[in-house]
Design an enzyme around this catalytic site. Structure first.
Site, mmCIF file in Angstrom:
data_model
loop_
_atom_site.group_PDB
_atom_site.id
_atom_site.type_symbol
_atom_site.label_atom_id
_atom_site.label_comp_id
_atom_site.label_asym_id
_atom_site.label_seq_id
_atom_site.Cartn_x
_atom_site.Cartn_y
_atom_site.Cartn_z
ATOM 1 N N SER A 268 0.114 -2.893 8.975
ATOM 2 C CA SER A 268 -0.097 -1.815 8.007
ATOM 3 C C SER A 268 -1.158 -0.856 8.525
ATOM 4 C CB SER A 268 -0.511 -2.399 6.658
ATOM 5 O OG SER A 268 -1.892 -2.232 6.460
ATOM 6 N N LYS A 269 -1.161 0.353 7.952
ATOM 7 C CA LYS A 269 -2.143 1.335 8.423
ATOM 8 C C LYS A 269 -3.560 0.943 8.030
ATOM 9 C CE LYS A 269 -1.380 4.396 4.540
ATOM 10 N NZ LYS A 269 -0.806 5.615 4.044
ATOM 11 N N ARG A 270 -3.672 -0.059 7.169
ATOM 12 C CA ARG A 270 -5.003 -0.529 6.788
ATOM 13 C C ARG A 270 -5.351 -1.835 7.484
ATOM 14 N NH1 ARG A 270 -2.812 1.492 2.260
ATOM 15 N NH2 ARG A 270 -3.749 3.459 1.599
ATOM 16 N N ASP A 271 -4.667 -2.119 8.603
ATOM 17 C CA ASP A 271 -4.891 -3.366 9.318
ATOM 18 C C ASP A 271 -6.371 -3.534 9.673
ATOM 19 O OD1 ASP A 271 -3.592 -5.663 10.876
ATOM 20 O OD2 ASP A 271 -4.868 -4.702 12.376
#
Ligand code: GLU
Length: 506
Positions: A268-271
């Site tokens: 995810s882009k919030r990894d």
């Protein structure tokens, strides 16, 4: 005749382009270049409610930084199929034309259902324990559309300007079979496919219709996209079929997902693995969120795309470091894996380290100089170049250089306690004062002359402890090769530092 190879990257400007999107662009670019074809950037902005300011510009800048440059499309110069934004292409009347053709041939219909009516339908189906409620061959029979309403009523509603959408008429219980270059033959039963909206009530096409019309009009030979689009592919096949374009449609390739480092789910882009998820810094105006980029984290574009290329693809042997030209020469969709590719943060850093090592000290100095200047440090280029040579071995990023050798720029005020506790004794002060005097009389100041001076001084001073000299001049126990380091610091600086240290320590 074989179609000319033409691939498009077709992002929606709904946010920053994350690394998964960049990989889709990269694979399309590599294939196009390998076959002497075109690579096109098309902006799919038909969903105006999801439009994010700055996203389009970001996509263009990100592709530029990565060196994945389209030869045609928004931001890269118009080719023969302009315009390349779908919102502008709407004015060409093409989407409506194809939609009308589908209605005329009985493969699409008009539906007047309001969102409340659609909600009600969903609730009704959920109450009846239907697992995935959808508008389809069965449920459409109870809805308000041109298949259920009398003809004159449809006409009346249209004349009154009642809002309507155009839906694809998906047949009941038919096998839909299509080929994907990566996955092979895929078969889906049409009962799992809903009557997709093709044209919305504002007259805008949906993605499903628009991308098909544009892929046809722009003579696209291969449509490459993420695996998340695979479930929509059967609807797309039907649209091509009903338009009589099945033989002209692009070949399909659905890329495997990029998975989290532990393999559990989509990256995810919030990894939180500590590495960027975006190619360059991204600030989302709408949500206020900011994301750091690979570029700003000290990655080179070459390392970044080399790493991305190997996320789900391999050249068929164990080569890992490959230039863009080598990637182009070796790329094929047949070597793209079907299953997800795990993102590996450590490996990603390793790639950057390999590329760092391939750079000359001059190139490194060019990147490091502005970073030093940002800290208020100005040194001449020769100094920075030698500094780079001395610290680069340990670095993964140019952004680490300063921390690896900050002592080159800042004189120590503290000295490694452990080393002192072990090595500093009652004779030390005298020994290193004498060494300092000898250094002071050294005329030519260089790595060799300092080395020779140390060797020559030992019979008189006894064993000189290199680590202690290091601690006295830098404050820290480890770092660049000692004589090189002293040579670069310069005579005056070394003598001042030694003097300070010898005054501080008793
Ligand atoms: N606009 C779609 C997206 O944002 C493109 C999918 C496709 O390439 O067909 O992912």
């Amino acid at each position: 005749m074989e179609k000319k190879v033409r691939l498009r990257f077709a992002p929606s400007p709904t946010g920053g382009l994350h690394m998964g999107g960049v990989r889709t662009a990269l694979f399309s670019y590599l294939f196009a270049k390998k076959h002497g074809g075109d690579f096109v950037l098309r902006i799919e902005d038909t969903d105006q409610t999801r439009y994010v300011n700055g996203a389009e510009e970001y996509i263009i800048n990100a592709l530029k930084w990565c060196g994945i440059e389209p030869n045609e499309g928004v931001g890269f110069g118009d080719g023969p199929y302009a315009p390349y934004r779908q919102s502008e292409r709407k004015d060409l009347g093409i989407y409506k034309k194809y939609s009308d053709q589908l209605i005329a041939s009985g493969h699409a219909y008009v539906a007047f259902d309001t969102s409340e009516e659609l909600d009600e339908m969903r609730k009704r189906l959920e109450a009846a324990k239907v697992v995935a409620p959808q508008y389809n061959a069965i449920t459409r029979q109870n809805m308000r559309n041109s298949l259920t309403l009398p003809e004159d009523e449809v006409k009346k509603l249209m004349d009154e300007g009642a809002p309507y959408v155009v839906r694809l008429k998906v047949p009941r219980n038919e096998e839909i079979r299509f080929h994907d270059i990566i996955r092979g033959w895929v078969t889906v039963n049409s009962s799992q496919v809903d009557d997709k909206v093709l044209l919305k009530s504002d007259g805008m096409p949906t993605y499903h219709l628009a991308h098909i019309v544009d892929d046809i009009e722009m003579k696209i030979s291969h449509a490459v996209r993420g695996e998340e689009w695979l479930p929509s592919a059967p609807s797309h096949i039907l649209i091509y079929r009903y338009l009589g374009l099945e033989n002209d449609m692009p070949k399909l390739a659905h890329l495997p997902l990029i998975l989290k480092p532990d393999g559990n789910g989509k990256l995810s882009k919030r990894d939180k693995s500590g590495l960027p998820m975006f190619p360059i810094n991204w600030h989302d105006e709408r949500t206020g969120e900011s994301y750091i980029g690979y570029k700003e984290s000290g990655f080179t574009a070459d390392a970044f795309i080399n790493m991305l290329a190997l996320l789900g693809w391999n050249p068929g042997d164990n080569r890992e470091i490959m230039s863009k030209e080598e990637l182009i020469a070796n790329f094929s969709f047949e070597r793209v894996n079907k299953s997800g590719a795990k993102f590996d943060p450590e490996k990603t850093k390793w790639f950057n380290q390999q590329y760092l090592r391939m750079q000359t000290d001059e190139q490194l100095a060019a990147s490091v100089t502005p970073l030093l200047e940002g800290k208020g440090i100005t040194k001449d280029r020769a100094f920075v170049q030698e500094f780079c040579r001395l610290v680069k071995e340990k670095a993964h990023f140019v952004t680490e250089f300063y921390d690896l050798g900050s002592y080159f720029f800042i004189a120590p005020t503290q000295y490694d306690e452990k080393v002192l506790a072990k090595k500093w004794n009652e004779n030390s002060k005298a020994t290193y004062t004498k060494l300092s005097e000898k250094l002071n009389s050294l005329e030519s100041w260089s790595t060799t002359s300092i080395h020779d001076l140390f060797a020559a001084a030992e019979p008189e001073l006894g064993k000189i402890d290199m680590q202690l000299v290091r601690v006295l001049t830098t404050g820290v126990a480890g770092g660049a090769q000692l004589f090189d380091m002293l040579a670069l610091l310069g005579k005056e600086e070394v003598l001042t530092r030694l003097k300070n240290a010898l005054t501080t320590l008793s």
